[in-house]
Design a protein around this motif. Structure first.
Motif, PDB file in Angstrom:
ATOM      1  N   UNK A   1      44.588  41.064  41.756  1.00  0.00           N
ATOM      2  CA  UNK A   1      43.627  40.530  42.530  1.00  0.00           C
ATOM      3  C   UNK A   1      43.269  40.126  43.629  1.00  0.00           C
ATOM      4  N   UNK A   2      44.742  40.372  44.174  1.00  0.00           N
ATOM      5  CA  UNK A   2      44.984  40.033  45.724  1.00  0.00           C
ATOM      6  C   UNK A   2      44.568  41.485  46.288  1.00  0.00           C
ATOM      7  N   UNK A   3      44.938  41.959  45.980  1.00  0.00           N
ATOM      8  CA  UNK A   3      45.033  43.313  47.233  1.00  0.00           C
ATOM      9  C   UNK A   3      43.690  44.260  47.083  1.00  0.00           C
ATOM     10  N   UNK A   4      42.662  43.984  46.301  1.00  0.00           N
ATOM     11  CA  UNK A   4      41.565  44.496  45.429  1.00  0.00           C
ATOM     12  C   UNK A   4      41.576  46.432  45.275  1.00  0.00           C
ATOM     13  N   UNK A   5      42.879  46.792  45.251  1.00  0.00           N
ATOM     14  CA  UNK A   5      43.037  47.695  44.750  1.00  0.00           C
ATOM     15  C   UNK A   5      42.999  48.250  43.188  1.00  0.00           C
ATOM     16  N   UNK A   6      41.987  48.912  42.982  1.00  0.00           N
ATOM     17  CA  UNK A   6      41.141  49.347  42.301  1.00  0.00           C
ATOM     18  C   UNK A   6      41.458  50.720  41.206  1.00  0.00           C
ATOM     19  N   UNK A   7      41.124  50.992  40.546  1.00  0.00           N
ATOM     20  CA  UNK A   7      41.475  52.053  39.161  1.00  0.00           C
ATOM     21  C   UNK A   7      39.757  52.230  38.732  1.00  0.00           C
TER      22      UNK A   7
ATOM     23  N   UNK B   1      39.064  45.340  53.538  1.00  0.00           N
ATOM     24  CA  UNK B   1      38.315  44.538  53.166  1.00  0.00           C
ATOM     25  C   UNK B   1      37.838  43.151  53.506  1.00  0.00           C
ATOM     26  N   UNK B   2      36.712  42.660  53.629  1.00  0.00           N
ATOM     27  CA  UNK B   2      35.771  41.594  54.567  1.00  0.00           C
ATOM     28  C   UNK B   2      36.708  40.589  54.451  1.00  0.00           C
ATOM     29  N   UNK B   3      36.867  40.376  52.857  1.00  0.00           N
ATOM     30  CA  UNK B   3      37.617  39.100  52.540  1.00  0.00           C
ATOM     31  C   UNK B   3      38.868  38.887  52.683  1.00  0.00           C
ATOM     32  N   UNK B   4      39.700  39.313  53.138  1.00  0.00           N
ATOM     33  CA  UNK B   4      41.120  39.738  53.523  1.00  0.00           C
ATOM     34  C   UNK B   4      41.465  40.362  54.647  1.00  0.00           C
ATOM     35  N   UNK B   5      40.630  41.275  55.004  1.00  0.00           N
ATOM     36  CA  UNK B   5      41.298  41.908  56.869  1.00  0.00           C
ATOM     37  C   UNK B   5      41.715  42.310  56.251  1.00  0.00           C
ATOM     38  N   UNK B   6      42.339  43.055  55.429  1.00  0.00           N
ATOM     39  CA  UNK B   6      43.290  44.253  55.092  1.00  0.00           C
ATOM     40  C   UNK B   6      43.150  45.645  53.843  1.00  0.00           C
ATOM     41  N   UNK B   7      43.158  46.355  54.603  1.00  0.00           N
ATOM     42  CA  UNK B   7      43.090  47.130  52.791  1.00  0.00           C
ATOM     43  C   UNK B   7      43.848  47.149  52.045  1.00  0.00           C
ATOM     44  N   UNK B   8      43.153  47.580  51.050  1.00  0.00           N
ATOM     45  CA  UNK B   8      43.874  47.886  49.543  1.00  0.00           C
ATOM     46  C   UNK B   8      45.125  48.187  49.498  1.00  0.00           C
ATOM     47  N   UNK B   9      45.414  49.671  49.772  1.00  0.00           N
ATOM     48  CA  UNK B   9      46.306  50.218  49.871  1.00  0.00           C
ATOM     49  C   UNK B   9      47.498  49.493  50.941  1.00  0.00           C
ATOM     50  N   UNK B  10      47.113  48.763  51.958  1.00  0.00           N
ATOM     51  CA  UNK B  10      48.105  47.868  53.017  1.00  0.00           C
ATOM     52  C   UNK B  10      48.827  46.714  51.899  1.00  0.00           C
ATOM     53  N   UNK B  11      47.480  45.662  51.275  1.00  0.00           N
ATOM     54  CA  UNK B  11      48.508  44.723  50.403  1.00  0.00           C
ATOM     55  C   UNK B  11      48.660  45.012  49.458  1.00  0.00           C
ATOM     56  N   UNK B  12      48.715  46.109  48.258  1.00  0.00           N
ATOM     57  CA  UNK B  12      48.778  46.543  47.547  1.00  0.00           C
ATOM     58  C   UNK B  12      50.714  46.977  47.312  1.00  0.00           C
ATOM     59  N   UNK B  13      50.959  47.521  48.751  1.00  0.00           N
ATOM     60  CA  UNK B  13      52.405  48.458  48.853  1.00  0.00           C
ATOM     61  C   UNK B  13      53.551  47.052  49.432  1.00  0.00           C
TER      62      UNK B  13
END
Length: 345
Positions: A4-10, A128-140
Motif C-alpha cells: 500500500x505505501x510504496x505501490x511495489x507490485x507482485x 508514481x504520480x501519487x507519491x512522487x517517488x518510484x515504488x522501489x525507492x519507497x520500498x527499500x
C-alpha cells in the motif's frame, strides 16, 4: 498483490482460483517482497472467504492456516466494493496496458517470467504520480523494514473436507480410505489433507493421522481403531493361521493354504473357524477330516464340520478307478449290466 505505501507490485498469471493456487500466489508474493505485511486486504473469493459478511466473515480453513503460519491479519473488503482495494484494481489495468497489450507469450511460464521482470525492473523504477517517488525507492528506504520476517518454512497447502465415518471405520477421500476409531462411526469429521499426511479432526481436536495415499483405492488402516474382538481377528492373518495349521498336521496345512490363496476377509475368517474346530474335536480328527475333504476336492467349512460331527473321517475313502477303453462308449463298464442270478428280466 500491491504494497500500500510504496505501490511495489507482485504479478502472477494463473488459470485457476482454487485454494491451492490462491495460497501458492501468497507464498510467492511474500518471497518476492522478502517479508510479510501486517495486514492483507483481499476480495471475497471462496478460496479466501467462505461466507462474506461485513461483521463476521467466515474464512476458508486453509487460508486461515496460511494467515497463522505467516503471521498476517486477513481483512476482507466489503462485498462489491472495489474501491476498498483501489491500488490493486488500478494495477490490473496497468498490467493489461503495459505487460500484455501487443505481446504474445508461448505459455503461462513465459508470461510469468516476463511479469517478474516487469515488476522488478520496469514498473518499480517509474515515478508514481501519487507519491512522487518510484515504488522501489519507497520500498527499500521505508517499507521493507516494516515487513515481518518470513518463517523458516513455507506453509504446506492443505485441503479440508467434511466427511462421514462409515460403518467400516473409514472415511473416503479422493478414492482412498482412512481408518477412524470406533466411537466416531456415523459422525461428521473434518479431514485435513497435506502433501504427506492426512489428519482427522473432531471439534478442532485431532483424533487421527495417516500417511497420505498416493493413488486411488488404497487403504490406510490402523488395527487399533477397531474394537478388541476385531483387533484379535485382524491379528490372526494368513501367516499366523498357516503356522497354527502346521502344528496340527500336513492336511490341515494344505486345507488352509488352499482357502487362503486369495487375500480376502472371507478366507481369513474361514481359516480361523477351521482352527477352532481343533479345540472342539482334537487335532487328530481335524487332520483326518481335512484329508477326506481334500480327497473330494471340497474346501467348504460346512462340509468339514459335517465330517467331524458325523465322524465321516473314520470311513475309509477309496476312489473307484474309471478306465475308459478306446472303443467304449459308456462310462460304466460292461459287467455292471450283466443280470444277476435269480433276477428276472
Amino acid at each position: 498483490m500491491v504494497l500500500s505505501h510504496s505501490r511495489y507490485r507482485f504479478v502472477r498469471f494463473v488459470f485457476r482460483q482454487d485454494v491451492a493456487t490462491w495460497i501458492d500466489c501468497h507464498s510467492r508474493a511474500f518471497h518476492f517482497f522478502g517479508g510479510v505485511p501486517e495486514t492483507v486486504m483481499l476480495d471475497n473469493l471462496k478460496a479466501g472467504v467462505v461466507s462474506a459478511n461485513i461483521y463476521d466473515p467466515i474464512f476458508n480453513r486453509s487460508y486461515g492456516e496460511l494467515e497463522r503460519h505467516y503471521g498476517f491479519v486477513c481483512d476482507p473488503n466489503k462485498v462489491r466494493t472495489a474501491q476498498h482495494k483501489g491500488r490493486v484494481e488500478r494495477s490490473v489495468t496497468i498490467v493489461r496496458q503495459q505487460l500484455l497489450a501487443g505481446r504474445t507469450f508461448k505459455d503461462i511460464e513465459q508470461a510469468n517470467i516476463a511479469a517478474l521482470h516487469w515488476c522488478r525492473h520496469e514498473i518499480a523504477t517509474r515515478v508514481t504520480r501519487t507519491t512522487g517517488h518510484t515504488p522501489w525507492e519507497l520500498f527499500t528506504s521505508q517499507e521493507k523494514a516494516t515487513l515481518k520476517p518470513l518463517p523458516a518454512t513455507d506453509y504446506e497447502c492443505a485441503v479440508w473436507q467434511e466427511l462421514k465415518v462409515h460403518q467400516d471405520h473409514h472415511v473416503v477421500f479422493q478414492g482412498s480410505y482412512y481408518s477412524v476409531p470406533t466411537p466416531y462411526i456415523g459422525q461428521m469429521v473434518g479431514l485435513r489433507a497435506g502433501k504427506r499426511m492426512v489428519e482427522i479432526y473432531v471439534n478442532n481436536q485431532k483424533i487421527k493421522s495417516h500417511i497420505r495415499c498416493q493413488s486411488r483405492g488404497q487403504w490406510m488402516t490402523d488395527p487399533q481403531d477397531y474394537p478388541t474382538n476385531k483387533q484379535a481377528f485382524l491379528s490372526k492373518d494368513k501367516e499366523y493361521c498357516v503356522q497354527q495349521a502346521q502344528q496340527i498336521g500336513p492336511f490341515t496345512t494344505q486345507f488352509l493354504e488352499t482357502i487362503l490363496k486369495a487375500p480376502t476377509m472371507i478366507g481369513q475368517r474361514k481359516a480361523q473357524a477351521v482352527l477352532r474346530l481343533a479345540i472342539e474335536h482334537g487335532n487328530a480328527r481335524l487332520v483326518s477330516a481335512c484329508q477326506r475333504s481334500i480327497a473330494f476336492d471340497n474346501y467348504t467349512y460346512r462340509t468339514l464340520k459335517k465330517i467331524l460331527v458325523h465322524k465321516y473321517e473314520e470311513q475309509l475313502y477309496q476312489p473307484v478307478p474309471c478306465v475308459l477303453g478306446h472303443q467304449t462308449s459308456y462310462i460304466r463298464s460292461a459287467h455292471e449290466f450283466v443280470p444277476l442270478q435269480g433276477v428276472s428280466q
